[in-house]
Every structure is written in structure tokens, then in C-alpha cells.
Design an enzyme around this catalytic site. Structure first.
Site, PDB file in Angstrom:
ATOM      1  N   ASP A  10      43.614  25.844  39.367  1.00 55.07           N
ATOM      2  CA  ASP A  10      42.199  25.637  39.664  1.00 55.07           C
ATOM      3  C   ASP A  10      41.538  27.003  39.788  1.00 55.07           C
ATOM      4  O   ASP A  10      42.193  27.973  40.204  1.00 55.07           O
ATOM      5  CB  ASP A  10      42.014  24.845  40.959  1.00 55.07           C
ATOM      6  CG  ASP A  10      40.593  24.347  41.121  1.00 55.07           C
ATOM      7  OD1 ASP A  10      40.222  23.386  40.412  1.00 55.07           O
ATOM      8  OD2 ASP A  10      39.839  24.923  41.932  1.00 55.07           O
ATOM      9  N   SER A  11      40.261  27.077  39.425  1.00 61.79           N
ATOM     10  CA  SER A  11      39.557  28.355  39.462  1.00 61.79           C
ATOM     11  C   SER A  11      38.161  28.201  40.053  1.00 61.79           C
ATOM     12  O   SER A  11      37.515  27.161  39.875  1.00 61.79           O
ATOM     13  CB  SER A  11      39.424  28.946  38.052  1.00 61.79           C
ATOM     14  OG  SER A  11      40.684  29.187  37.480  1.00 61.79           O
TER      15      SER A  11
END
Length: 213
Positions: free
Chosen positions: A80-81
Site C-alpha cells: 500500500d502507498s
């Protein structure tokens, strides 16, 4: 060694493919907003950006491992970013006016990209190992990018579904004047982080390379 990617992101898959790794991809089904809210309620304080990507990377990897059972045997990678500018999290803009406003704000300045990673070792549908790591990169948008260039970029549609509203491996590559950290981190999957996680679980990173690579 088989790598299962808990994502159907074309960018993450492209990063792996270019690195000689051919992943098996499954889409996780995680209610991200609900998961973050529950975690914040449990600890009594808001999650930091780094804590958020760490949490969501874990949940995505575990979800795919649980839902696909022995089909997910191997190493399962969740990620995830988030992108921050002035401490504000800038998610996917979705709308052209939002994307343009954010691009103008980013112009000539440096933002922070956090990429969370969770790597699970799965055997016979059971998780037997887990390692996590969050990588961070700084991204500077060139100060001389014109309003016309930004408007054309937004009109292309590329930034609308991207965290931070840009893609260094796409049309925005010409507008990024500097990156401090791993370029692949900015694309949502840090290869140096993946290598460290694979080694933590007792494997060699090169074992992920496909025979034709």
C-alpha cells in the site's frame, strides 16, 4: 520460488516483470477506510501515514492468503502507498480539478511517498512466516512545469487514479526533477524492500527470477 502479488495494480506488476519476476496476481478485498478507523479507535490516536500503509499491506496479504488457501502457496506480497505534501495525505484525486490543484501545489516542491510491504510465507494454505517493511522516497516536481503542461497531463487521465496524482513511469516522468530513494518505491513496490523481506524469510531474492529472465 513462486511470488503471489496481493494486487492487480498494473504498475506493481510491471515493476516485478521488469525485474525478472512473474507474479501470480489476486485482488484483495479489504475495506481500507473501515480497517484504518478500527485501528485508530483501538489505539486511541490517528495512524501516521507509515502506520497506515503498514496496516493495509498486512491486511491485503493476509486476505489473499486466507481467501485463496493453498492456491496462494509461496510468498504472498501485499502493499500500500500514500503520498504526502506538507504533511497532508494526497490519495487518488479521481477528478480533474482536484488533480490539477494538487499538481500545481506540488510544483517546485518535494513530497514524501511511503510504500508499505508485507511478505507472507504460505504453505498448504497456512501462514508460516511474515515480514514487513515500509520504504520511503522523496519526490520533487520540477519548478518550471507550466500550467499548460499540467493541464495536458490531467487531461490525459493518467493521474486520476494514482496516489499523489502522478506516475514517474508514465507521462509525468518528464516533470519529476528529483527522487531521493528507490524509484520503484515511488511506483508502489520497492524492489530493495522486497529483497530484504525475502531474505528475512530465509530465501534468496534471485530465487524469484523466472527462468527466462
Amino acid at each position: 520460488m513462486r511470488l503471489v502479488l496481493a494486487s492487480t495494480s498494473p504498475a506493481r506488476r510491471a515493476v516485478l516483470t521488469a525485474a525478472g519476476i512473474t507474479p501470480v496476481c489476486f485482488a484483495p478485498t479489504v475495506d481500507e477506510a473501515a480497517a484504518v478507523a478500527a485501528a485508530e479507535n483501538e489505539q486511541g490516536t490517528p495512524l501516521t501515514a507509515a502506520e497506515t500503509v503498514d496496516l493495509l499491506a498486512k491486511l491485503k496479504a493476509r486476505d489473499v492468503a486466507a481467501r485463496y488457501g493453498s492456491t496462494a502457496d509461496g510468498l504472498v506480497l501485499g502493499g500500500d502507498s500514500v503520498f504526502l505534501l506538507d504533511g497532508e495525505v494526497l490519495g487518488k484525486p479521481h477528478y480533474p480539478d482536484v488533480a490539477l490543484e494538487r499538481a500545481k501545489k506540488h510544483r517546485g516542491r518535494t513530497g514524501t511517498l511511503h510504500s508499505g510491504h508485507c511478505l507472507l510465507e504460505v504453505k498448504n494454505g497456512e501462514i508460516v512466516g511474515e515480514a514487513t517493511l515500509t520504504d520511503t522516497a522523496l519526490v520533487t516536481l520540477a519548478p518550471d512545469v507550466t500550467d499548460a503542461e499540467l493541464a495536458a497531463y490531467v487531461a490525459s487521465g493518467e493521474p486520476l487514479k494514482l496516489a499523489g496524482g502522478f506516475a514517474i513511469d508514465g507521462r509525468a516522468g518528464a516533470f519529476i526533477s528529483g527522487i531521493q530513494g528507490s524509484p520503484s518505491c515511488v511506483m508502489g513496490l520497492s524492489l530493495p524492500a522486497l529483497r530484504q523481506l525475502v531474505r528475512r524469510l530465509g530465501y534468496e531474492y534471485t530465487a524469484l527470477w523466472t527462468a527466462s529472465a
